[in-house]
Design a protein around this motif. Structure first.
Motif, mmCIF file in Angstrom:
data_model
loop_
_atom_site.group_PDB
_atom_site.id
_atom_site.type_symbol
_atom_site.label_atom_id
_atom_site.label_comp_id
_atom_site.label_asym_id
_atom_site.label_seq_id
_atom_site.Cartn_x
_atom_site.Cartn_y
_atom_site.Cartn_z
ATOM 1 N N PRO A 8 5.287 2.890 8.051
ATOM 2 C CA PRO A 8 6.361 1.887 9.190
ATOM 3 C C PRO A 8 6.682 0.691 8.232
ATOM 4 O O PRO A 8 7.574 0.459 8.038
ATOM 5 C CB PRO A 8 5.582 1.564 10.401
ATOM 6 N N TYR A 9 6.246 0.086 6.956
ATOM 7 C CA TYR A 9 5.853 -0.848 6.344
ATOM 8 C C TYR A 9 6.754 -0.213 4.901
ATOM 9 O O TYR A 9 7.058 -0.654 4.258
ATOM 10 C CB TYR A 9 4.808 -1.452 6.196
ATOM 11 N N GLY A 10 6.537 1.160 4.696
ATOM 12 C CA GLY A 10 7.336 1.509 3.626
ATOM 13 C C GLY A 10 6.358 2.042 3.076
ATOM 14 O O GLY A 10 4.734 1.624 2.511
ATOM 15 N N GLY A 11 6.938 2.773 1.683
ATOM 16 C CA GLY A 11 5.794 2.826 0.286
ATOM 17 C C GLY A 11 5.564 4.541 0.567
ATOM 18 O O GLY A 11 5.255 5.081 -0.218
ATOM 19 N N THR A 12 5.694 4.909 1.489
ATOM 20 C CA THR A 12 5.428 6.798 1.268
ATOM 21 C C THR A 12 6.050 7.552 0.405
ATOM 22 O O THR A 12 5.398 8.538 0.088
ATOM 23 C CB THR A 12 5.883 7.241 2.676
ATOM 24 N N CYS A 13 7.468 7.197 0.160
ATOM 25 C CA CYS A 13 7.631 8.254 -0.749
ATOM 26 C C CYS A 13 7.323 7.986 -2.454
ATOM 27 O O CYS A 13 6.945 8.672 -2.739
ATOM 28 C CB CYS A 13 9.306 7.381 -0.779
ATOM 29 N N LEU A 14 7.175 6.562 -2.562
ATOM 30 C CA LEU A 14 7.127 6.194 -3.889
ATOM 31 C C LEU A 14 5.265 7.227 -3.726
ATOM 32 O O LEU A 14 4.782 7.449 -4.942
ATOM 33 C CB LEU A 14 6.413 4.290 -3.968
ATOM 34 N N ALA A 15 4.717 6.753 -3.182
ATOM 35 C CA ALA A 15 3.299 7.309 -2.901
ATOM 36 C C ALA A 15 3.159 8.225 -3.021
ATOM 37 O O ALA A 15 2.559 9.131 -4.431
ATOM 38 C CB ALA A 15 2.183 6.882 -1.749
ATOM 39 N N MET A 16 4.211 8.990 -2.597
ATOM 40 C CA MET A 16 4.179 10.824 -2.639
ATOM 41 C C MET A 16 4.653 10.857 -4.307
ATOM 42 O O MET A 16 4.227 12.234 -5.057
ATOM 43 C CB MET A 16 5.178 11.376 -1.721
ATOM 44 N N PHE A 17 5.255 10.676 -4.534
ATOM 45 C CA PHE A 17 5.822 10.630 -6.517
ATOM 46 C C PHE A 17 5.258 10.501 -7.483
ATOM 47 O O PHE A 17 5.346 11.282 -8.510
ATOM 48 C CB PHE A 17 7.019 10.081 -6.948
ATOM 49 N N ILE A 18 4.201 9.465 -6.772
ATOM 50 C CA ILE A 18 3.097 8.782 -8.265
ATOM 51 C C ILE A 18 1.770 9.786 -8.147
ATOM 52 O O ILE A 18 1.403 10.118 -9.145
ATOM 53 C CB ILE A 18 2.938 7.298 -7.317
ATOM 54 N N ASN A 19 1.904 10.162 -6.801
ATOM 55 C CA ASN A 19 0.683 11.343 -7.077
ATOM 56 C C ASN A 19 1.023 12.597 -5.698
ATOM 57 O O ASN A 19 1.043 12.803 -4.835
ATOM 58 C CB ASN A 19 -1.091 10.844 -6.010
ATOM 59 N N PRO A 20 2.166 13.407 -7.118
ATOM 60 C CA PRO A 20 2.343 14.760 -6.347
ATOM 61 C C PRO A 20 1.366 15.646 -6.611
ATOM 62 O O PRO A 20 2.091 16.601 -5.255
ATOM 63 C CB PRO A 20 3.414 14.923 -7.496
ATOM 64 N N ARG A 21 0.419 15.496 -6.485
ATOM 65 C CA ARG A 21 -0.548 16.595 -6.412
ATOM 66 C C ARG A 21 -0.884 17.812 -5.119
ATOM 67 O O ARG A 21 -0.734 18.509 -5.110
ATOM 68 C CB ARG A 21 -2.046 16.530 -7.206
ATOM 69 N N PRO A 22 -0.518 16.514 -4.081
ATOM 70 C CA PRO A 22 -1.138 16.867 -2.761
ATOM 71 C C PRO A 22 0.087 18.061 -1.858
ATOM 72 O O PRO A 22 0.804 18.278 -1.454
ATOM 73 C CB PRO A 22 -1.291 15.623 -1.856
#
Length: 133
Positions: free
Chosen positions: A103-117
Motif C-alpha cells: 500500500p505504500y508503493g514500490g511493488t512494480c519496481l520490485a517486480m522489475f528489479i527481480n523479474p525471475r519469479p
C-alpha cells in the motif's frame, strides 16, 4: 495459484499497433500489481509495464515508454497492454504476472528489479508478437 490467460498476439507490420489482454484466472485483480513482461529470442526476460493503485502506471524500458499504454478493467478482471508504433525489436513473447500490492508503493519496481519469479513458466501462457514487413 495465480494464473493468467493472455490473448491478442500476432503478426503486425512495423509502425502498426496491437492490443494484448491478460485475463486473471482463479483470482481477483484487486489488491495486486499487474506487470507485463516480454522475452525475445536470445534475450533476457524484461519488464515492459506495470500498473498498481499506489504506483500508477510504470514503464521501465526507455525504448517503449512513449509507445505503450497499460490499463486495467477490474470488472472484467483483465489488464490490457496497447502497443503502438511497433518496431521489429518489439518482437517477443509477452505475458503478465502479479504481485500483492504494497500500500505504500514500490511493488512494480520490485517486480522489475527481480523479474525471475515472474518468468512465463509460472504464470500461464504468453502471446507471441511478431513485428515484420
Amino acid at each position: 495459484q495465480l494464473k493468467f490467460v493472455v490473448s491478442g498476439g500476432g503478426l503486425v507490420q512495423p509502425g502498426g499497433s496491437l492490443r494484448l489482454s491478460c485475463a486473471a484466472s482463479g483470482f481477483k485483480l484487486e489488491g495486486y500489481a499487474i506487470a507485463w513482461f516480454r522475452q525475445a529470442p536470445g534475450k533476457e526476460h524484461e519488464g515492459v509495464s506495470c500498473i498498481s493503485i499506489p504506483d500508477g502506471a510504470t514503464f521501465p524500458l526507455d525504448s517503449v515508454r512513449n509507445r505503450v499504454t497499460i490499463s486495467r478493467d477490474n470488472a472484467k478482471n483483465t489488464v490490457h497492454l496497447d502497443l503502438n508504433n511497433l518496431k521489429t525489436e518489439d518482437t517477443a513473447v509477452y505475458h503478465c504476472a502479479a504481485s500483492p500490492e504494497n500500500p505504500y508503493g514500490g511493488t512494480c519496481l520490485a517486480m522489475f528489479i527481480n523479474p525471475r519469479p515472474y518468468a512465463l513458466d509460472h504464470w500461464g501462457n504468453g502471446a507471441l508478437v511478431t513485428v515484420s514487413s
